[in-house]
Design a protein around this motif. Structure first.
Motif, short mmCIF file in Angstrom:
data_model
loop_
_atom_site.label_atom_id
_atom_site.label_comp_id
_atom_site.label_asym_id
_atom_site.label_seq_id
_atom_site.Cartn_x
_atom_site.Cartn_y
_atom_site.Cartn_z
N GLN A 1 -15.22 -1.94 13.97
CA GLN A 1 -15.27 -0.48 14.07
C GLN A 1 -14.04 0.16 13.43
O GLN A 1 -14.15 1.21 12.79
CB GLN A 1 -15.38 -0.05 15.53
N ILE A 2 -12.89 -0.45 13.60
CA ILE A 2 -11.67 0.07 12.96
C ILE A 2 -11.84 0.04 11.45
O ILE A 2 -11.57 1.04 10.75
CB ILE A 2 -10.43 -0.73 13.41
N ILE A 3 -12.30 -1.08 10.94
CA ILE A 3 -12.51 -1.24 9.50
C ILE A 3 -13.53 -0.21 9.00
O ILE A 3 -13.32 0.44 7.96
CB ILE A 3 -12.98 -2.68 9.18
N ALA A 4 -14.62 -0.04 9.73
CA ALA A 4 -15.65 0.91 9.32
C ALA A 4 -15.10 2.34 9.29
O ALA A 4 -15.38 3.10 8.35
CB ALA A 4 -16.85 0.82 10.27
N GLU A 5 -14.34 2.71 10.31
CA GLU A 5 -13.76 4.06 10.34
C GLU A 5 -12.81 4.28 9.16
O GLU A 5 -12.71 5.39 8.64
CB GLU A 5 -13.04 4.31 11.65
N LEU A 6 -12.12 3.23 8.76
CA LEU A 6 -11.21 3.34 7.62
C LEU A 6 -11.95 3.36 6.28
O LEU A 6 -11.38 3.73 5.26
CB LEU A 6 -10.21 2.18 7.64
N GLY A 7 -13.21 2.94 6.30
CA GLY A 7 -13.99 2.92 5.07
C GLY A 7 -13.56 1.82 4.11
O GLY A 7 -13.64 1.98 2.90
N ILE A 8 -13.10 0.70 4.68
CA ILE A 8 -12.71 -0.43 3.83
C ILE A 8 -13.61 -1.62 4.15
O ILE A 8 -14.20 -1.69 5.23
CB ILE A 8 -11.23 -0.82 3.99
N LEU B 1 0.85 -1.20 0.00
CA LEU B 1 0.00 0.00 0.00
C LEU B 1 0.87 1.24 0.00
O LEU B 1 2.03 1.22 0.46
CB LEU B 1 -0.89 0.03 1.25
N ALA B 2 0.33 2.34 -0.45
CA ALA B 2 1.04 3.63 -0.38
C ALA B 2 1.33 3.94 1.09
O ALA B 2 0.54 3.60 1.98
CB ALA B 2 0.19 4.73 -1.00
N ALA B 3 2.44 4.58 1.34
CA ALA B 3 2.87 4.88 2.71
C ALA B 3 1.80 5.66 3.47
O ALA B 3 1.56 5.39 4.66
CB ALA B 3 4.18 5.67 2.69
N LEU C 1 -2.31 5.78 7.71
CA LEU C 1 -3.70 6.02 8.10
C LEU C 1 -4.27 4.80 8.82
O LEU C 1 -4.89 4.93 9.89
CB LEU C 1 -4.56 6.36 6.89
N ILE C 2 -4.07 3.63 8.26
CA ILE C 2 -4.57 2.40 8.88
C ILE C 2 -3.97 2.23 10.28
O ILE C 2 -4.69 1.96 11.24
CB ILE C 2 -4.28 1.18 7.98
N LEU C 3 -2.67 2.41 10.39
CA LEU C 3 -2.02 2.25 11.69
C LEU C 3 -2.47 3.33 12.66
O LEU C 3 -2.67 3.07 13.86
CB LEU C 3 -0.49 2.26 11.52
N ARG C 4 -2.64 4.56 12.20
CA ARG C 4 -3.06 5.66 13.07
C ARG C 4 -4.47 5.41 13.63
O ARG C 4 -4.71 5.58 14.83
CB ARG C 4 -2.99 7.00 12.34
N LEU D 1 -3.32 -7.04 13.40
CA LEU D 1 -3.29 -5.58 13.29
C LEU D 1 -2.68 -4.96 14.54
O LEU D 1 -1.85 -4.04 14.45
CB LEU D 1 -4.71 -5.04 13.06
N PHE D 2 -3.03 -5.47 15.70
CA PHE D 2 -2.48 -4.97 16.96
C PHE D 2 -0.96 -5.13 16.99
O PHE D 2 -0.24 -4.22 17.38
CB PHE D 2 -3.12 -5.70 18.14
N ALA D 3 -0.48 -6.30 16.55
CA ALA D 3 0.97 -6.53 16.52
C ALA D 3 1.65 -5.53 15.59
O ALA D 3 2.73 -5.01 15.91
CB ALA D 3 1.27 -7.96 16.08
N ALA D 4 1.03 -5.22 14.47
CA ALA D 4 1.60 -4.22 13.55
C ALA D 4 1.61 -2.84 14.18
O ALA D 4 2.57 -2.08 14.02
CB ALA D 4 0.81 -4.20 12.25
N VAL D 5 0.57 -2.51 14.93
CA VAL D 5 0.51 -1.21 15.61
C VAL D 5 1.62 -1.12 16.66
O VAL D 5 2.32 -0.11 16.76
CB VAL D 5 -0.88 -0.98 16.24
#
Length: 189
Positions: free
Chosen positions: A37-44, A9-11, A16-19, A59-63
């Motif tokens: 909810q995270i997915i919904a807020e991201l609009g994906i 993905l673009a940086a 944005l996803i991580l934030r 996702l948590f591990a990536a964060v």
């Protein structure tokens, strides 16, 4: 960890996803944060989300990995010192940068408690090695033991700092006296 498609993905999109996820995990913790909810807020779509991560824990591990990278970036690379005065000055400057980052990024601070598995050696090992070389850190103790003990003090200090900042109190530099006590030669007073 993220699936390969996430890294393509673009940086800006990755950030944005991580934030967004960082804000949810910092506010709600891993157990109470909602992947939906995270997915919904991201609009994906859920389908898209599962192309980037295996699930909420992934996702948590990536964060958490990103939080540590941000903290290491705030610290900056260790530049070897030639004297004890220079060593302590550089260490305090690094701490000030980390504190400024923590004040500016409270979500990172909130996630410190969840990041117990992160290895501090990438930043701490050069500090300990430099301190041992110039005589600031005792060399009569096995390097790995000193590194592990120093990491434990700093880990505890990080958790204490996070608690202080969450209370709105800027932490004092008491950590340095703890490290000085650990690092000092036994015959020094």
């Amino acid at each position: 960890m993220p699936l390969p498609r996430f890294s393509r993905l673009a940086a800006e999109r990755r950030e944005l996803i991580l934030r967004v996820a960082r804000a949810h995990f910092a506010r709600d913790g891993l157990d109470r944060a909602s992947y939906n909810q995270i997915i919904a807020e991201l609009g994906i779509s859920k389908t898209s989300a599962y192309q980037y991560f295996d699930g909420k824990e992934d996702l948590f591990a990536a964060v958490i990995e990103d939080v540590h990278a941000r903290m290491l970036h705030a610290l900056g690379p260790w530049q070897n010192a030639d004297s004890a005065t220079e060593f302590w000055t550089r260490l305090r400057e690094a701490s000030e940068r980390l504190t400024a980052h923590a004040l500016a990024h409270p979500d990172d601070v909130a996630l410190l408690n969840a990041s117990t598995a992160q290895d501090p050696a990438p930043w701490l090992a050069p500090v300990v090695d430099n301190g041992r070389t110039i005589g600031v850190i005792r060399a009569d103790v096995d390097r790995e033991l000193m590194l592990t003990a120093s990491a434990a003090v700093l880990r505890t200090a990080d958790l204490w700092m996070a608690a202080q900042l969450q209370k709105g109190v800027e932490p004092s530099p008491v950590v340095w006296s703890l490290l000085e006590g650990l690092w000092r030669q036994p015959d020094e007073s």
